[in-house]
Design a protein around this motif. Structure first.
Motif, short mmCIF file in Angstrom:
data_model
loop_
_atom_site.label_atom_id
_atom_site.label_comp_id
_atom_site.label_asym_id
_atom_site.label_seq_id
_atom_site.Cartn_x
_atom_site.Cartn_y
_atom_site.Cartn_z
N GLY A 125 0.81 -1.21 0.00
CA GLY A 125 0.00 0.00 0.00
C GLY A 125 0.84 1.26 0.00
N ARG A 126 1.93 1.27 0.76
CA ARG A 126 2.79 2.44 0.81
C ARG A 126 3.42 2.70 -0.56
NH1 ARG A 126 7.85 3.64 5.01
NH2 ARG A 126 8.65 5.46 3.90
N GLN A 127 3.82 1.62 -1.24
CA GLN A 127 4.46 1.78 -2.54
C GLN A 127 3.47 2.26 -3.60
OE1 GLN A 127 7.56 -1.29 -3.53
NE2 GLN A 127 6.80 -2.26 -1.65
N ILE A 128 2.21 1.87 -3.47
CA ILE A 128 1.19 2.36 -4.41
C ILE A 128 0.86 3.82 -4.11
CG2 ILE A 128 -1.20 2.08 -5.16
CD1 ILE A 128 -0.89 -0.91 -4.61
N ALA A 129 0.79 4.16 -2.83
CA ALA A 129 0.38 5.51 -2.45
C ALA A 129 1.47 6.55 -2.70
CB ALA A 129 -0.01 5.52 -0.96
N GLU A 130 2.73 6.14 -2.65
CA GLU A 130 3.84 7.09 -2.73
C GLU A 130 3.78 7.99 -3.96
OE1 GLU A 130 8.75 7.20 -2.60
OE2 GLU A 130 7.67 5.30 -2.64
N PRO A 131 3.64 7.45 -5.20
CA PRO A 131 3.58 8.36 -6.35
C PRO A 131 2.34 9.24 -6.35
CG PRO A 131 3.14 6.08 -7.02
CD PRO A 131 3.63 6.04 -5.62
N PHE A 132 1.24 8.73 -5.80
CA PHE A 132 0.01 9.53 -5.73
C PHE A 132 0.20 10.72 -4.81
CE2 PHE A 132 -4.24 10.38 -3.92
CZ PHE A 132 -4.93 10.67 -5.09
N VAL A 133 0.80 10.49 -3.65
CA VAL A 133 1.06 11.59 -2.71
C VAL A 133 2.05 12.58 -3.30
CG1 VAL A 133 2.05 12.14 -0.46
CG2 VAL A 133 0.49 10.19 -0.69
N LYS A 134 3.09 12.06 -3.94
CA LYS A 134 4.14 12.93 -4.47
C LYS A 134 3.63 13.84 -5.58
CE LYS A 134 8.63 12.76 -6.82
NZ LYS A 134 9.73 11.88 -7.31
N HIS A 135 2.84 13.29 -6.49
CA HIS A 135 2.46 14.06 -7.68
C HIS A 135 1.17 14.86 -7.50
CE1 HIS A 135 5.64 12.45 -10.16
NE2 HIS A 135 5.30 11.21 -9.87
N THR A 136 0.34 14.49 -6.53
CA THR A 136 -0.93 15.21 -6.36
C THR A 136 -0.95 16.09 -5.12
OG1 THR A 136 -1.99 13.43 -5.07
CG2 THR A 136 -2.12 13.30 -7.49
N GLY A 137 0.02 15.90 -4.22
CA GLY A 137 0.02 16.67 -2.98
C GLY A 137 -0.98 16.17 -1.96
N ALA A 138 -1.49 14.96 -2.16
CA ALA A 138 -2.46 14.38 -1.23
C ALA A 138 -1.79 14.04 0.09
CB ALA A 138 -3.09 13.13 -1.85
N GLU A 149 -8.32 1.64 -2.95
CA GLU A 149 -9.19 1.70 -4.13
C GLU A 149 -8.56 1.00 -5.33
OE1 GLU A 149 -11.06 5.06 -7.21
OE2 GLU A 149 -9.85 5.66 -5.46
N MET A 150 -7.27 1.25 -5.56
CA MET A 150 -6.60 0.67 -6.71
C MET A 150 -6.42 -0.84 -6.56
SD MET A 150 -6.36 3.05 -8.82
CE MET A 150 -5.51 2.02 -10.02
N LEU A 151 -6.13 -1.30 -5.37
CA LEU A 151 -6.02 -2.75 -5.15
C LEU A 151 -7.34 -3.44 -5.43
CD1 LEU A 151 -3.82 -2.94 -1.91
CD2 LEU A 151 -3.17 -3.63 -4.22
N GLY A 152 -8.43 -2.79 -5.04
CA GLY A 152 -9.74 -3.36 -5.35
C GLY A 152 -10.01 -3.40 -6.83
N LYS A 153 -9.57 -2.34 -7.55
CA LYS A 153 -9.82 -2.28 -8.99
C LYS A 153 -9.09 -3.39 -9.76
CE LYS A 153 -11.08 2.51 -9.94
NZ LYS A 153 -10.73 3.73 -10.73
N GLN A 160 -8.70 -3.69 1.97
CA GLN A 160 -8.53 -2.88 3.18
C GLN A 160 -7.49 -3.47 4.12
OE1 GLN A 160 -11.38 -4.08 2.02
NE2 GLN A 160 -12.82 -2.39 1.67
N THR A 161 -7.33 -4.79 4.11
CA THR A 161 -6.33 -5.43 4.97
C THR A 161 -5.05 -5.75 4.20
OG1 THR A 161 -7.34 -7.60 4.55
CG2 THR A 161 -8.07 -6.39 6.50
N ARG A 162 -5.18 -6.14 2.92
CA ARG A 162 -4.00 -6.52 2.16
C ARG A 162 -3.12 -5.31 1.84
NH1 ARG A 162 -4.09 -11.86 0.63
NH2 ARG A 162 -1.84 -11.49 0.76
N VAL A 163 -3.66 -4.12 1.98
CA VAL A 163 -2.89 -2.91 1.70
C VAL A 163 -1.68 -2.79 2.63
CG1 VAL A 163 -4.17 -1.39 3.27
CG2 VAL A 163 -3.13 -0.44 1.21
N ASP A 164 -1.74 -3.43 3.80
CA ASP A 164 -0.65 -3.37 4.77
C ASP A 164 0.29 -4.57 4.67
OD1 ASP A 164 -1.48 -0.94 5.97
OD2 ASP A 164 -3.05 -2.02 7.06
N ASP A 165 0.09 -5.44 3.69
CA ASP A 165 0.97 -6.58 3.50
C ASP A 165 2.22 -6.17 2.74
OD1 ASP A 165 -0.77 -8.22 4.80
OD2 ASP A 165 -1.55 -9.22 3.01
N TYR A 166 3.26 -6.99 2.89
CA TYR A 166 4.50 -6.79 2.15
C TYR A 166 4.47 -7.65 0.87
CZ TYR A 166 6.39 -4.30 6.15
OH TYR A 166 6.61 -3.38 7.15
N PRO A 167 5.30 -7.31 -0.11
CA PRO A 167 5.27 -8.07 -1.38
C PRO A 167 5.44 -9.58 -1.21
CG PRO A 167 6.51 -6.06 -1.69
CD PRO A 167 6.19 -6.13 -0.22
#
Length: 353
Positions: A125-138, A149-153, A160-167
């Motif tokens: 989840g952190r790796q997916i969120a990082e570019p979103f936070v960096k480029h959008t200022g979220a 949301e993206m993992l669900g898509k 909601q739980t797998r977002v905190d798992d490691y690769p």
């Protein structure tokens, strides 16, 4: 098994300036054994809202080309020349800060091997969120919600739980889907998908390809699809670029290339595919020989050592003169257009069924 069908004609190009334009691209790698000529004078265009399928054997330069577009080659061992224009902005020789602003935001890549592309030290989840936070200022919270949301898509159960798992806690197919989620998180205008359906079952493959189509329809994205699966290209792409030994040997619309290919290498790719309607006892027909070494590629047409039709050209033209790929529709081959057509109709098409 995917069949080579196109249910309807692709929309014609608009004639507007291409969103991505590559001209005379050369990529060279310095090694202990010599200079590897990985990409050798490649040119192509891609418009918004269209998908370009790039096909060819391993080592033909497909991934190297697109890593050059994103500026991901090591500058210490790589020499890149030519022109790469993204929405009018020159990328060849651009500063790293410029490329960082574009990567993950305006252009993104789904890498072929998610195990090496994902860091083992951070949660998915952190790796997916990082570019979103960096480029959008979220905020970090908004980034986490976007990651869920993206993992669900992309079909990850219980996002909601797998977002905190490691690769390492994801299966191979789930890591592939997480890699796709990371690439799509900022809705990029250019998406490069390098074998995006590798290691996925057929049902999930269809979901991923549908997701790419939805992104394209919603945002008018330009997509480059790198794959060995001509069936995926037939049902997903608008245009095809066939690469061999770092060069483009044929290009055209999906319908044109699959129904009337104009290069012996393309004939070989089509002929080596299994058919649903074919005789299961009939062995596949591979392309003879092996791809050439890019340290010392053959002179003239790079495919001539494996081609069955060099004797029809006359003299040593195939081994001494490099064939030119014409603008628009065409194939880089010394055979005349009339002879290509007759060979395909008489020899190739009956074998394809």
């Amino acid at each position: 098994m995917t069949t080579l069908t196109k249910t309807e004609d692709s929309p014609a190009p608009t004639g507007a300036d291409p969103f991505l334009s590559v001209r005379d691209l050369y990529v060279r790698f310095s090694t202990e054994d010599g200079i590897v000529k990985a990409v050798d004078g490649l040119s192509f265009d891609l418009e918004r809202g269209r998908t370009l399928g790039i096909v060819g054997e391993s080592g033909s330069g497909k991934s190297v080309t697109n890593l050059a577009v994103l500026g991901l080659h090591n500058p210490k061992s790589t020499t890149i020349s030519g022109e790469i224009l993204l929405d009018g902005q020159e990328l060849t020789g651009a500063r790293e800060k410029t490329l960082e602003r574009l990567r993950g935001n305006k252009m993104a890549m789904i890498f072929q091997d998610p195990l090496t592309a994902l860091s083992p030290y951070y949660t998915v989840g952190r790796q997916i969120a990082e570019p979103f936070v960096k480029h959008t200022g979220a905020s970090k919270r908004e980034g986490r919600l976007r990651a869920v949301e993206m993992l669900g898509k992309v079909g990850i159960p219980q996002p909601q739980t797998r977002v905190d798992d490691y690769p390492h806690q994801f299966s191979g197919g789930m890591r592939q889907r997480a890699m796709i989620a990371m690439s799509l998180v900022c809705n990029p205008s250019l998406l490069i998908a390098d074998e995006p359906t590798t290691a996925l079952d057929v049902t999930v493959q269809a979901q991923i390809l549908d997701l790419l189509k939805d992104l394209q329809q919603e945002f008018g994205s330009a997509i480059i699809l790198i794959t060995h699966d001509l069936g995926v290209v037939a049902n997903t792409a608008d245009d095809i670029l066939v690469m061999y030994a770092g060069r483009a040997v044929e290009r055209g619309s999906v319908k044109e290339v699959l129904q009337s290919p104009r290069h012996p290498y393309t004939w070989g790719l089509l002929g080596s595919m299994p058919r649903l309607s074919g005789d299961v006892e009939q062995p596949l027909k591979p392309i003879p020989g092996t791809p050439p070494s890019l340290l010392n590629p053959p002179p003239g047409c790079p495919f001539h050592p494996r081609c069955a039709y060099t004797g029809e050209v006359g003299g040593d033209r195939c081994s001494s003169e490099r064939p030119v790929l014409p603008e628009g529709r065409g194939g880089a081959c010394h055979l005349t257009a009339e002879r290509k057509q007759s060979i395909f109709i008489e020899d190739i098409q009956p074998a394809l069924g």
